[in-house]
Design a protein around this motif. Structure first.
Motif, PDB file in Angstrom:
ATOM      1  N   ALA A  26       0.747  -1.095  -0.003  1.00 19.47           N
ATOM      2  CA  ALA A  26       0.078   0.082   0.220  1.00 19.47           C
ATOM      3  C   ALA A  26       0.759   1.286   0.151  1.00 19.47           C
ATOM      4  O   ALA A  26       0.500   2.265  -0.494  1.00 19.47           O
ATOM      5  CB  ALA A  26      -1.042   0.016   1.366  1.00 19.47           C
ATOM      6  N   ASP A  27       2.118   1.084   0.263  1.00 17.98           N
ATOM      7  CA  ASP A  27       2.932   2.332   0.658  1.00 17.98           C
ATOM      8  C   ASP A  27       3.377   2.776  -0.672  1.00 17.98           C
ATOM      9  O   ASP A  27       3.867   4.025  -1.046  1.00 17.98           O
ATOM     10  CB  ASP A  27       4.141   2.072   1.199  1.00 17.98           C
ATOM     11  N   ARG A  28       3.317   1.904  -1.803  1.00 23.17           N
ATOM     12  CA  ARG A  28       3.822   2.279  -3.206  1.00 23.17           C
ATOM     13  C   ARG A  28       2.715   3.256  -3.810  1.00 23.17           C
ATOM     14  O   ARG A  28       2.710   3.789  -4.852  1.00 23.17           O
ATOM     15  CB  ARG A  28       3.614   1.091  -3.866  1.00 23.17           C
ATOM     16  N   VAL A  29       1.172   3.097  -3.248  1.00 20.88           N
ATOM     17  CA  VAL A  29       0.142   3.724  -3.882  1.00 20.88           C
ATOM     18  C   VAL A  29       0.042   5.075  -2.801  1.00 20.88           C
ATOM     19  O   VAL A  29      -0.273   6.034  -3.427  1.00 20.88           O
ATOM     20  CB  VAL A  29      -1.083   2.994  -3.828  1.00 20.88           C
ATOM     21  N   LYS A  31       1.540   7.683  -0.470  1.00 22.67           N
ATOM     22  CA  LYS A  31       2.852   8.114  -0.206  1.00 22.67           C
ATOM     23  C   LYS A  31       2.687   8.813   1.335  1.00 22.67           C
ATOM     24  O   LYS A  31       1.819   9.015   1.826  1.00 22.67           O
ATOM     25  CB  LYS A  31       3.301   8.931  -1.227  1.00 22.67           C
ATOM     26  N   ASN A  32       4.083   9.100   1.784  1.00 20.04           N
ATOM     27  CA  ASN A  32       4.372   9.929   2.833  1.00 20.04           C
ATOM     28  C   ASN A  32       3.653   9.594   4.015  1.00 20.04           C
ATOM     29  O   ASN A  32       3.235  10.144   4.954  1.00 20.04           O
ATOM     30  CB  ASN A  32       3.683  11.401   2.586  1.00 20.04           C
ATOM     31  N   GLY A  33       3.705   8.091   4.349  1.00 24.98           N
ATOM     32  CA  GLY A  33       3.328   7.497   5.590  1.00 24.98           C
ATOM     33  C   GLY A  33       1.735   7.573   5.693  1.00 24.98           C
ATOM     34  O   GLY A  33       1.224   7.410   7.136  1.00 24.98           O
ATOM     35  N   SER A  53      -3.345   3.416   9.560  1.00 18.67           N
ATOM     36  CA  SER A  53      -4.300   2.380   9.358  1.00 18.67           C
ATOM     37  C   SER A  53      -3.588   1.207   9.987  1.00 18.67           C
ATOM     38  O   SER A  53      -4.213   0.237  10.752  1.00 18.67           O
ATOM     39  CB  SER A  53      -4.649   2.388   7.975  1.00 18.67           C
ATOM     40  N   ARG A  54      -2.171   1.047   9.760  1.00 19.36           N
ATOM     41  CA  ARG A  54      -1.531  -0.476  10.446  1.00 19.36           C
ATOM     42  C   ARG A  54      -1.649   0.035  11.829  1.00 19.36           C
ATOM     43  O   ARG A  54      -1.491  -1.302  12.558  1.00 19.36           O
ATOM     44  CB  ARG A  54      -0.203  -0.113   9.875  1.00 19.36           C
ATOM     45  N   THR A  55      -1.590   1.031  12.555  1.00 16.71           N
ATOM     46  CA  THR A  55      -1.497   1.135  14.086  1.00 16.71           C
ATOM     47  C   THR A  55      -2.842   0.892  14.427  1.00 16.71           C
ATOM     48  O   THR A  55      -3.174  -0.111  15.527  1.00 16.71           O
ATOM     49  CB  THR A  55      -1.229   2.461  14.396  1.00 16.71           C
ATOM     50  N   MET A  56      -3.981   0.842  13.840  1.00 15.72           N
ATOM     51  CA  MET A  56      -5.298   0.768  14.333  1.00 15.72           C
ATOM     52  C   MET A  56      -5.551  -0.892  13.870  1.00 15.72           C
ATOM     53  O   MET A  56      -6.015  -1.623  14.930  1.00 15.72           O
ATOM     54  CB  MET A  56      -6.448   1.360  13.199  1.00 15.72           C
ATOM     55  N   LEU A  57      -5.069  -1.346  13.186  1.00 16.58           N
ATOM     56  CA  LEU A  57      -4.970  -2.995  12.699  1.00 16.58           C
ATOM     57  C   LEU A  57      -4.082  -3.611  14.036  1.00 16.58           C
ATOM     58  O   LEU A  57      -4.784  -4.833  14.220  1.00 16.58           O
ATOM     59  CB  LEU A  57      -4.257  -3.157  11.516  1.00 16.58           C
ATOM     60  N   HIS A  58      -3.116  -3.120  14.392  1.00 16.95           N
ATOM     61  CA  HIS A  58      -2.326  -3.876  15.455  1.00 16.95           C
ATOM     62  C   HIS A  58      -3.116  -3.791  16.690  1.00 16.95           C
ATOM     63  O   HIS A  58      -3.316  -4.785  17.469  1.00 16.95           O
ATOM     64  CB  HIS A  58      -1.120  -3.016  15.631  1.00 16.95           C
ATOM     65  N   LYS A  59      -3.908  -2.680  16.790  1.00 16.19           N
ATOM     66  CA  LYS A  59      -4.659  -2.497  17.898  1.00 16.19           C
ATOM     67  C   LYS A  59      -5.941  -3.454  18.000  1.00 16.19           C
ATOM     68  O   LYS A  59      -6.151  -3.862  19.192  1.00 16.19           O
ATOM     69  CB  LYS A  59      -5.183  -1.131  18.416  1.00 16.19           C
ATOM     70  N   GLU A  60      -6.271  -3.482  16.920  1.00 13.01           N
ATOM     71  CA  GLU A  60      -7.736  -4.635  16.860  1.00 13.01           C
ATOM     72  C   GLU A  60      -7.159  -6.037  16.520  1.00 13.01           C
ATOM     73  O   GLU A  60      -8.259  -6.636  16.689  1.00 13.01           O
ATOM     74  CB  GLU A  60      -8.395  -3.847  15.592  1.00 13.01           C
ATOM     75  N   HIS A  61      -6.142  -6.302  16.741  1.00  9.95           N
ATOM     76  CA  HIS A  61      -5.765  -7.723  16.695  1.00  9.95           C
ATOM     77  C   HIS A  61      -4.893  -8.013  17.831  1.00  9.95           C
ATOM     78  O   HIS A  61      -3.970  -8.603  17.493  1.00  9.95           O
ATOM     79  CB  HIS A  61      -5.163  -7.963  15.261  1.00  9.95           C
TER      80      HIS A  61
END
Length: 306
Positions: free
Chosen positions: A71-74, A76-78, A83-91
């Motif tokens: 997804a970082d290829r689409v 940009k700029n972090g 979204s990845r932080t939220m995914l980590h918290k939800e799992h």
């Protein structure tokens, strides 16, 4: 190969390579399929059955998680970091909490009604939690009036050992009976086979006294909302403690049977019966103080959590 034809004669089929001669002694024929094109069991097929769960367990470290997120290829700029932080918290990475009172009841006895509570609260993540437990009981309008017999609170650090068991350690403070005591605590809590909720703990007081406790219960669902819960609690002591009227050995045991109806999962009124019995030197202390050695109660209360 000879087969009967439709007109009563026979049809002869000459099939090269399919000579079906019987093995000597009338034994079943053996087929060497390795001589057939494409059926040789060499190369990768030779290791068939030697992979997957049939491999011997190893001790190699797990591979590192990938860092080249597509997804970082689409974006940009972090932009995907949140979204990845939220995914980590939800799992499994989020903090949660719960407050549960398994017992909060009024006890109806013959001329000596009482009350009792048993609850806990926790806050933390899947592996590490802060746990607070409390339990106690008292007498309402007894021969000596209304008073609290026992009351305690525990503050514990809880560490998950596996998906079913937690190791807990901390402190316990007894408000009643007098004189009060402070204990170092270590125990285990979890779900035993067949879904028995189980707790076991050891307590070392600031006076050097060693106590123990084992308790457990099981929720038997009669319907989706009607649940029968048998419960057992046993308290033990390594020595006589005259100051707190506790004798060595099994000090007391409580056996209860409670039937609750879940109006909501978080709120369930219940009725039931409870039988409490003191043993050994603890029973002798109770007799000398004019108290009861055993008590049977009809209980009415509520189990709640939020």
């Amino acid at each position: 190969m000879t087969m009967p034809d439709g007109a009563g004669g026979t049809m002869k089929h000459d099939m090269p390579g399919m000579d079906m001669q019987a093995a000597p002694g009338g034994q079943p024929m053996q087929h060497d399929m390795s001589s057939m094109p494409g059926m040789a069991m060499d190369g990768p097929m030779a290791a068939h059955g030697a992979g997957g769960t049939s491999l011997m367990p190893g001790n190699a470290p797990a591979p590192q998680p990938p860092t080249d997120n597509y997804a970082d290829r689409v974006y940009k700029n972090g932009e995907m970091a949140a979204s990845r932080t939220m995914l980590h918290k939800e799992h499994g990475g989020s903090s949660s909490s719960m407050i549960l009172f398994n017992l909060a009841e009024y006890q109806v006895r013959n001329g000596r009604d009482g009350y009792r509570w048993d609850g806990e609260a926790w806050f933390g993540k899947d592996l590490d939690r802060l746990v607070v437990k409390t339990e106690g009981e008292g007498v309402l309008a007894g021969r000596s009036g209304t008073y609290m017999e026992t009351a305690e609170v525990q503050a514990l650090y809880s560490r998950a050992l596996d998906p079913y068991w937690n190791l807990q350690a901390g402190v316990r403070y007894d408000f009643k009976p007098n004189p009060s005591r402070t204990y170092a605590t270590i125990g285990i809590e979890g779900v035993a086979p067949y879904w028995f909720e189980t707790e076991a703990a050891l307590f070392l007081s600031n006076k050097g006294e060693v106590l123990g406790r084992i308790e457990g219960y099981y929720d038997q669902r009669i319907t989706q909302r009607l649940i029968l819960q048998p419960r057992l609690e046993v308290n033990l002591s390594a020595q006589n403690v005259p100051e707190t009227r506790i004798g060595a050995g099994i000090t007391n045991a409580e056996l209860g049977l409670r039937l609750r109806y879940e109006l909501r999962r978080e709120f369930a009124p219940y009725i039931g019966v409870s039988y409490d019995r003191k043993f050994g030197r603890t029973a002798d202390y109770a007799r000398s103080d004019g108290g009861d050695v055993k008590a049977a109660s009809f209980v009415i209360g509520v189990r709640t959590w939020f």
